[in-house]
Structure formats: structure tokens, C-alpha cells
Design a protein around this motif. Structure first.
Motif, PDB file in Angstrom:
ATOM      1  N   VAL A   1      -6.727   3.481  -0.276  1.00 32.29           N
ATOM      2  CA  VAL A   1      -5.716   2.463  -0.561  1.00 32.29           C
ATOM      3  C   VAL A   1      -5.558   1.528   0.629  1.00 32.29           C
ATOM      4  O   VAL A   1      -5.559   0.295   0.476  1.00 32.29           O
ATOM      5  CB  VAL A   1      -4.369   3.127  -0.931  1.00 32.29           C
TER       6      VAL A   1
ATOM      7  N   TRP B   1      -6.275  -2.611   0.781  1.00 28.68           N
ATOM      8  CA  TRP B   1      -5.244  -3.597   1.130  1.00 28.68           C
ATOM      9  C   TRP B   1      -5.599  -4.356   2.411  1.00 28.68           C
ATOM     10  O   TRP B   1      -5.327  -5.551   2.524  1.00 28.68           O
ATOM     11  CB  TRP B   1      -3.892  -2.908   1.269  1.00 28.68           C
TER      12      TRP B   1
ATOM     13  N   GLU C   1       2.021   1.842  -3.499  1.00 26.05           N
ATOM     14  CA  GLU C   1       0.959   2.390  -4.342  1.00 26.05           C
ATOM     15  C   GLU C   1       0.775   3.884  -4.085  1.00 26.05           C
ATOM     16  O   GLU C   1       0.649   4.688  -5.023  1.00 26.05           O
ATOM     17  CB  GLU C   1      -0.338   1.631  -4.074  1.00 26.05           C
ATOM     18  N   ILE C   2       0.785   4.260  -2.806  1.00 27.10           N
ATOM     19  CA  ILE C   2       0.663   5.674  -2.459  1.00 27.10           C
ATOM     20  C   ILE C   2       1.898   6.442  -2.924  1.00 27.10           C
ATOM     21  O   ILE C   2       1.790   7.555  -3.454  1.00 27.10           O
ATOM     22  CB  ILE C   2       0.465   5.817  -0.937  1.00 27.10           C
TER      23      ILE C   2
ATOM     24  N   ASN D   1      -5.213   8.073   0.294  1.00 23.78           N
ATOM     25  CA  ASN D   1      -4.448   7.151   1.131  1.00 23.78           C
ATOM     26  C   ASN D   1      -5.372   6.222   1.901  1.00 23.78           C
ATOM     27  O   ASN D   1      -5.125   5.000   1.977  1.00 23.78           O
ATOM     28  CB  ASN D   1      -3.578   7.935   2.119  1.00 23.78           C
TER      29      ASN D   1
ATOM     30  N   SER E   1       0.838  -1.208   0.000  1.00 20.26           N
ATOM     31  CA  SER E   1       0.000   0.000   0.000  1.00 20.26           C
ATOM     32  C   SER E   1       0.869   1.251   0.000  1.00 20.26           C
ATOM     33  O   SER E   1       0.550   2.240  -0.681  1.00 20.26           O
ATOM     34  CB  SER E   1      -0.951  -0.002   1.196  1.00 20.26           C
TER      35      SER E   1
END
Length: 265
Positions: A79, A83, A55-56, A76, A52
Motif C-alpha cells: 500500500v 501511494w 486503506e490499511i 502494508n 494509505s
């Protein structure tokens, strides 16, 4: 130079990813359920945190490149929620994909971007350069990769290619994570001597914790591998994960005292 540090950091991110990914690809369901070095997380939850975060981090990097800025807190949260809802196997697979994408995007930055790009991380007062943003990710990744590895090997160490880079930036963290109040009013100044790489500096545990020049008359002397010193600062310092080469002399402070000063986060 900033560009040299950015390049070294990106190379360390790649090496770290490739090493951890090689382990993760072979993990079984039982492996993913094992306790990790992060006391409240199993192995899959550590991989979820890393995935995660990747990804962020990628969205944040793309925002800087495209001029759209930081994606923001709501992004955020979405996400993390996604997850958290994944199965352990999905977290492992997702980590492999998300972290590869982030590292690859860093690798594709040209020399101008590595020198001039400024990235709004969302939690600092001003945007930072690629070397700083990459260094913060390297710190997060390296310590959480250790959390995974130590679940299988209690003698695991931080990745050597990252240790020197992280050693140079640990002073930025000390004041936030150190809790000298744990010494119950004692004020202690240590001389710290680390190896691989070899460095000497001071650690002042006064009202706050701070890295200093090596004191001429320290209250105590800490000798340790550099990677263990980094793990001390981040709370990864349990006795059964402490190498026999670690020594603290002087009598005014013990290793257990030092562990209380740096409880982790």
C-alpha cells in the motif's frame, strides 16, 4: 461506556473528514506542493500518509469483522509503495476516497460490533476494541489534518470535537514519545492546567515522562489550551505555532526545554 466512546470517536472521525475533505477538493497543484506542518512532507505527502493509513485501517477492520485477522506487513508495504508512486493530484483524490471509505465502514458498525469487536492492529500485544482502534486513527488523522491546515494558516488549531477525546488517551503516549534525557539530568514535575476542555493534572519528567495527579508543590506550572498541549506531545509546538495564552512559570524549565523533551515523531 466503551460503546459511548466508540460512538463519539466515530462522530469525530466523520466531522474531521468532512472538514478536511472540503479543503482538499479545492486544492490546486501549487497548494499540494506547499510545505506542511510535517517538516519533511509537502501537503500531498501528508494526504498520501492519511490515505494509505485509511486503506490499511479499512483492511484491518474488515479482517476483524471477517475473522481473517490483520492483513500483515507485506500488505502494508505494498500500500505504501503504491501511494508513494502517486502524483500529488492522485494522492489528494485517493485520500478523499480512502478516508471516506474507512469512516463510512466505522459508521456502519452496529451496536454489538462497537461493543464487542476486537481488532488486531498488528503492532500492539493484543487486539483492541473499536473505541481504542478508532481513537488511534482519530489521533493520527487529527494531527495530520493540522499539518495540512497549518500549511495555509499558522494559527491553525486541532479540531475541537477531537480534542477532548484525545486528551483522555494522551497518557498512553507520553511514556513512548517523551525524552526527559533532554533536560540533562534535571528532574521536573509540572502542574498542567489546560482549557477547552478544562483539565488539571501533573507531568512528571523523571527517568521517563508520565501523566500524574496534580502535584501539591510543582516545580513549574504550564497553562495552555488543551489542543496545544496535545500538539506539544506530538512535536507540533514551534514558537510561531504557539498561542499567546500559553504560559510556563516556575523558572526550572522553559518552553524550549519542553519542546526538546517532546521532539515529535
Amino acid at each position: 461506556m466503551t460503546t459511548d466512546r466508540a460512538e463519539a470517536t466515530i462522530k469525530a472521525l466523520r466531522t474531521g473528514h468532512d472538514e478536511l475533505a472540503a479543503l482538499v477538493r479545492d486544492f490546486t497543484a501549487d497548494d499540494l506542493a506547499r510545505p506542511s506542518g510535517a517538516l519533511e512532507w509537502d501537503i500531498s505527502q501528508v494526504l498520501s500518509h492519511l490515505g494509505s493509513g485509511a486503506e490499511i485501517g479499512l483492511a484491518t477492520l474488515e479482517g476483524a469483522l471477517e475473522g481473517t485477522g490483520n492483513p500483515g506487513g507485506e500488505f502494508n508495504q505494498s500500500v505504501w509503495a503504491r501511494w508513494n508512486a502517486m502524483s500529488p493530484a492522485e494522492r489528494a483524490e485517493g485520500f478523499l476516497t480512502a478516508n471516506e471509505a474507512l469512516v463510512l465502514r466505522y459508521e456502519r458498525l452496529d451496536a454489538a460490533a462497537r461493543a464487542d469487536l476486537r481488532i488486531d492492529l498488528g503492532f500492539l500485544p493484543a487486539p483492541v476494541d473499536v473505541a481504542t482502534a478508532g481513537g488511534l486513527r482519530l489521533s493520527e488523522f487529527t494531527h495530520h489534518a493540522w499539518d495540512v491546515k497549518v500549511g495555509f494558516d499558522p494559527t491553525a488549531a486541532l479540531a475541537p470535537e477531537a480534542t477532548e477525546l484525545l486528551l483522555d488517551q494522551v497518557g498512553l503516549l507520553i511514556g513512548f514519545v517523551g525524552k526527559p534525557a533532554a533536560l540533562d539530568g534535571r528532574q521536573v514535575t509540572l502542574a498542567v492546567q489546560v482549557t477547552s476542555p478544562d483539565r488539571s493534572f501533573g507531568l512528571a519528567l523523571l527517568d521517563t515522562a508520565a501523566i500524574t495527579d496534580t502535584p501539591a508543590e510543582p516545580d513549574a506550572v504550564l497553562t495552555a489550551p488543551a489542543e496545544w498541549w496535545l500538539r506539544v506531545v506530538t512535536g507540533r509546538h514551534a514558537p510561531h505555532h504557539t498561542p499567546a495564552t500559553v504560559a510556563l512559570t516556575g523558572g526550572t524549565i522553559t518552553l524550549d526545554d519542553l519542546r526538546r523533551v517532546f521532539p515529535g515523531f
